[in-house]
Enzyme design. Sequence first.
Site, short mmCIF file in Angstrom:
data_model
loop_
_atom_site.label_atom_id
_atom_site.label_comp_id
_atom_site.label_asym_id
_atom_site.label_seq_id
_atom_site.Cartn_x
_atom_site.Cartn_y
_atom_site.Cartn_z
CB CYS A 32 5.72 9.95 5.29
SG CYS A 32 5.29 8.24 5.54
CB CYS A 39 -8.47 12.12 5.24
SG CYS A 39 -7.03 11.35 5.00
CB CYS A 96 5.30 5.26 -0.88
SG CYS A 96 5.37 3.97 0.55
CB CYS A 146 3.37 8.84 -1.39
SG CYS A 146 2.30 9.63 -0.18
CB CYS A 175 -5.17 8.89 -2.00
SG CYS A 175 -6.69 8.64 -1.66
CD GLU A 219 -1.82 19.69 2.91
OE1 GLU A 219 -1.83 20.84 2.37
OE2 GLU A 219 -1.77 18.69 2.21
N1 SAH Z 1 1.32 5.68 5.27
C1 SAH Z 1 -0.06 5.13 5.39
C2 SAH Z 1 -1.10 6.01 5.57
C3 SAH Z 1 -1.16 6.93 4.28
S1 SAH Z 1 -3.08 6.60 3.74
C4 SAH Z 1 -0.30 4.45 4.43
O1 SAH Z 1 0.97 4.21 3.58
O2 SAH Z 1 -1.27 3.40 4.32
C5 SAH Z 1 -2.54 7.20 2.06
C6 SAH Z 1 -3.00 6.21 0.93
O3 SAH Z 1 -3.00 6.74 -0.27
C7 SAH Z 1 -1.87 4.84 1.00
O4 SAH Z 1 -2.87 3.80 0.45
C8 SAH Z 1 -1.16 5.66 -0.02
O5 SAH Z 1 -0.23 4.42 -0.63
C9 SAH Z 1 -1.95 6.21 -1.22
N2 SAH Z 1 -1.30 7.14 -1.99
C10 SAH Z 1 -0.07 7.48 -1.74
N3 SAH Z 1 0.37 8.42 -2.74
C11 SAH Z 1 -0.64 8.33 -3.75
C12 SAH Z 1 -0.87 8.99 -4.94
N4 SAH Z 1 -0.13 9.80 -5.63
N5 SAH Z 1 -1.99 8.63 -5.63
C13 SAH Z 1 -3.06 8.04 -5.07
N6 SAH Z 1 -3.04 7.14 -3.96
C14 SAH Z 1 -1.62 7.44 -3.20
#
Ligand code: SAH
Length: 384
Positions: A117, A110, A121, A124, A358, A97
């Site tokens: 991935c 974005c 985490c 996420c 995000c 996406e």
């Molecule tokens: N893998 C990279 C790029 C992803 S950026 C990274 O981790 O930085 C996406 C951002 O959104 C990251 O900061 C991630 O931690 C955050 N994110 C992931 N899941 C989320 C959620 N459910 N709600 C809000 N932010 C989230």
Amino acid sequence: MSLPATERTNLLGLPRPALETFVAQLGSRPFRARQLLNWIYKRGTGEFAAMTDLARDFRARLAAQAEVRPPEIVRVQHSADGTLKWLLRADAAQAFEMVFIPEPDRGTLCISSQVGCALDCSFCSTAQQGFNRNLTTAEIVGQVWLAMRELERGSQPAGRGAPAGDAAMPAERRVTNVVLMGMGEPLANFRNVVPALDILLDDYGCDLSRRRVTLSTSGLVPQIYKLAEVSNVALAVSLHAPDDALRNELVPINRKHPIAELLPACWHYLDEQNGRSVTFEYVMLDAVNDSPAQARALARLLKGHPAKVNLIPFNPFPGTRYTRSPAPVIQRFRDELLQRGVLATVRRTRGEDIDAACGQLAGRVIDRTTVRLGNKVIGVTVQP
Ligand code: SAH
């Protein structure tokens, strides 16, 4: 001789020096590469026949051996707030996406760097899909090329000319900023991401300024040092916790590269690249990482360093065990940081109604990894 479509070189994957070599191999002069780039990126065309200032036989050779092919669009979704989300095809079964977020003064795209991935985490949604494969350089640049073209053609946010949501808000409808914050961990796909950054920044390519391209990483420390040698884009780091015990749980790669290693890598990046500051992303999870004491601990880590904190209200997805911190808790957290001289902002949630916020990007991923980075980090080599 005409090559079958699958064997043609996708020019979206070639940074300028590689394109010059390619052009020379086709028997033309290397400077023709610049003309070609101009057509592709400034005028947004991938049709060689239309490139009228190139010699006819050169155009014919290009048409036989090369192509400009962005990812294929599977579906477009419009959010009431003007955000757009595209589902893009990776192959018959997989999809990823990208999201366009119009604001009054900028249009942020974005983009994804991987299908799924492997970082695991816990908060996420992409992590839940597992990991399938790296995107190619052409697929990464192709997202930007495609969005620029689609927006130009009038795939307008919130249905042409009638923006829902903030009706009074004039929205930027061009891509002015690119963030690698979609699906995937960009530094785990270093080999394909770095040439893509080169094309995004090249004056003859997408011509974006280094401060308008942001790479976000969960904290792959060795790759941050490597990036400092070859790129100068803005850096964002997903911190999410002020101490290792909690960060180990939320961002499991922390077990391999703890905070005390991560932060010096960030400062080194700024020194090497003469950058202004690193943005630390911090997702606000109710009663997990959002207490005033945790804000103070975070301020102690970052105070005196060129750092900005971006607080992201948690975006829920099916099956998650977390909930979003209440707004007053987020404000209090921000104030604790500000009072201690640490710059902090709260990210406005966009595109929630279409799962474009995000951490909500899920695409369509069939996990084919047996080992995940992060939780099960043992023995995994990240692609150089
Ligand atoms: N893998 C990279 C790029 C992803 S950026 C990274 O981790 O930085 C996406 C951002 O959104 C990251 O900061 C991630 O931690 C955050 N994110 C992931 N899941 C989320 C959620 N459910 N709600 C809000 N932010 C989230």
